[in-house]
Write a protein that holds these residues in place. Sequence first.
Motif, PDB file in Angstrom:
ATOM      1  N   GLU A 174       0.763   8.580   0.810  1.00 32.98           N
ATOM      2  CA  GLU A 174       1.369   7.485   0.058  1.00 32.98           C
ATOM      3  C   GLU A 174       0.494   6.241   0.092  1.00 32.98           C
ATOM      4  N   ILE A 175       0.423   5.595  -1.051  1.00 30.40           N
ATOM      5  CA  ILE A 175      -0.252   4.300  -1.141  1.00 30.40           C
ATOM      6  C   ILE A 175       0.650   3.358  -1.923  1.00 30.40           C
ATOM      7  N   ALA A 176       0.366   2.062  -1.789  1.00 26.64           N
ATOM      8  CA  ALA A 176       1.184   1.067  -2.474  1.00 26.64           C
ATOM      9  C   ALA A 176       0.750   0.870  -3.918  1.00 26.64           C
ATOM     10  N   MET A 209       7.849   0.664  -4.341  1.00 23.88           N
ATOM     11  CA  MET A 209       6.526   0.156  -4.080  1.00 23.88           C
ATOM     12  C   MET A 209       5.524   1.289  -3.892  1.00 23.88           C
ATOM     13  N   PHE A 210       5.912   2.366  -3.269  1.00 20.33           N
ATOM     14  CA  PHE A 210       5.000   3.476  -3.065  1.00 20.33           C
ATOM     15  C   PHE A 210       5.079   4.436  -4.225  1.00 20.33           C
ATOM     16  N   PHE A 211       4.060   5.237  -4.391  1.00 21.97           N
ATOM     17  CA  PHE A 211       4.111   6.291  -5.376  1.00 21.97           C
ATOM     18  C   PHE A 211       3.768   7.584  -4.673  1.00 21.97           C
ATOM     19  N   ASN A 212       4.290   8.662  -5.148  1.00 22.10           N
ATOM     20  CA  ASN A 212       3.962   9.952  -4.577  1.00 22.10           C
ATOM     21  C   ASN A 212       4.291  11.058  -5.562  1.00 22.10           C
ATOM     22  N   LYS A 213       4.610  10.714  -6.800  1.00 23.39           N
ATOM     23  CA  LYS A 213       5.048  11.716  -7.749  1.00 23.39           C
ATOM     24  C   LYS A 213       4.030  11.980  -8.839  1.00 23.39           C
ATOM     25  N   LYS A 214       3.739  10.987  -9.620  1.00 22.58           N
ATOM     26  CA  LYS A 214       2.824  11.180 -10.735  1.00 22.58           C
ATOM     27  C   LYS A 214       1.959   9.949 -10.920  1.00 22.58           C
ATOM     28  N   LYS A 215       0.860  10.122 -11.616  1.00 18.65           N
ATOM     29  CA  LYS A 215      -0.121   9.054 -11.797  1.00 18.65           C
ATOM     30  C   LYS A 215       0.494   7.787 -12.380  1.00 18.65           C
ATOM     31  N   SER A 216       1.439   7.924 -13.280  1.00 17.15           N
ATOM     32  CA  SER A 216       2.022   6.752 -13.929  1.00 17.15           C
ATOM     33  C   SER A 216       2.856   5.903 -12.973  1.00 17.15           C
ATOM     34  N   ASP A 217       3.149   6.438 -11.783  1.00 14.73           N
ATOM     35  CA  ASP A 217       3.909   5.678 -10.797  1.00 14.73           C
ATOM     36  C   ASP A 217       3.037   4.701 -10.011  1.00 14.73           C
ATOM     37  N   PRO A 249       2.322   1.958   8.802  1.00 11.16           N
ATOM     38  CA  PRO A 249       3.485   1.797   7.909  1.00 11.16           C
ATOM     39  C   PRO A 249       3.814   0.347   7.566  1.00 11.16           C
ATOM     40  N   ALA A 250       3.417  -0.588   8.428  1.00 12.30           N
ATOM     41  CA  ALA A 250       3.678  -2.002   8.163  1.00 12.30           C
ATOM     42  C   ALA A 250       2.673  -2.596   7.179  1.00 12.30           C
ATOM     43  N   LYS A 251       1.562  -1.880   6.929  1.00  8.32           N
ATOM     44  CA  LYS A 251       0.524  -2.381   6.026  1.00  8.32           C
ATOM     45  C   LYS A 251       0.134  -1.273   5.056  1.00  8.32           C
ATOM     46  N   ASP A 274      -2.152 -12.756  -2.277  1.00  6.81           N
ATOM     47  CA  ASP A 274      -0.999 -13.180  -1.476  1.00  6.81           C
ATOM     48  C   ASP A 274      -0.663 -12.142  -0.404  1.00  6.81           C
ATOM     49  N   ALA A 275      -0.689 -10.860  -0.766  1.00  6.51           N
ATOM     50  CA  ALA A 275      -0.386  -9.799   0.201  1.00  6.51           C
ATOM     51  C   ALA A 275      -1.421  -9.780   1.323  1.00  6.51           C
ATOM     52  N   LEU A 276      -2.691  -9.979   0.981  1.00  5.87           N
ATOM     53  CA  LEU A 276      -3.736 -10.020   2.004  1.00  5.87           C
ATOM     54  C   LEU A 276      -3.561 -11.239   2.913  1.00  5.87           C
ATOM     55  N   ALA A 277      -3.186 -12.376   2.348  1.00  2.00           N
ATOM     56  CA  ALA A 277      -2.980 -13.592   3.136  1.00  2.00           C
ATOM     57  C   ALA A 277      -1.842 -13.413   4.137  1.00  2.00           C
ATOM     58  N   ARG A 278      -0.866 -12.595   3.778  1.00  2.00           N
ATOM     59  CA  ARG A 278       0.276 -12.306   4.665  1.00  2.00           C
ATOM     60  C   ARG A 278      -0.017 -11.131   5.598  1.00  2.00           C
ATOM     61  N   HIS A 279      -1.197 -10.546   5.480  1.00  2.00           N
ATOM     62  CA  HIS A 279      -1.565  -9.346   6.248  1.00  2.00           C
ATOM     63  C   HIS A 279      -0.550  -8.234   6.019  1.00  2.00           C
TER      64      HIS A 279
END
Length: 123
Positions: free
Chosen positions: A90-92, A1-9, A63-65, A20-25
């Motif tokens: 890191e971002i999702a 889910m996270f990327f930290n290597k290259k742009k294509s990730d 870390p939970a969001k 849906d992710a926002l509705a679940r906070h």
Amino acid sequence: MFFNKKKSDLRDFTPAELHDALARHAVTLVDVREPGEFAAARIHGSVLFPLSSFDPQALPHDPAKPIVLHCGIGRRSQAAADLCRKAGVEIAGHLAGGLTAWLQAGLPVVTVDPASGKTVDRA
């Protein structure tokens, strides 16, 4: 889910997945557009970190969001994601197609009523 290597990730969230992710906070939504754009229309619950002054180290950290970035069409959020990657933050992912895709999917935004200046939730 996270990327930290290259742009294509970088994960592309669809409007429905992000909604849906926002509705679940389950995510923190970061809008990298400029203040005027944010004031005109925004996704409810998003926080503003304009690309023009973007500092990955200043992003909220829960870390939970995990962070999902968005802009108008997806270019600036990709640029912000690259800055995050270079800074080791890191971002999702980001909203593929940005606010334009969100609106095309018929999802709600917060706008300002020009007649009254009041903030209005719009579907």
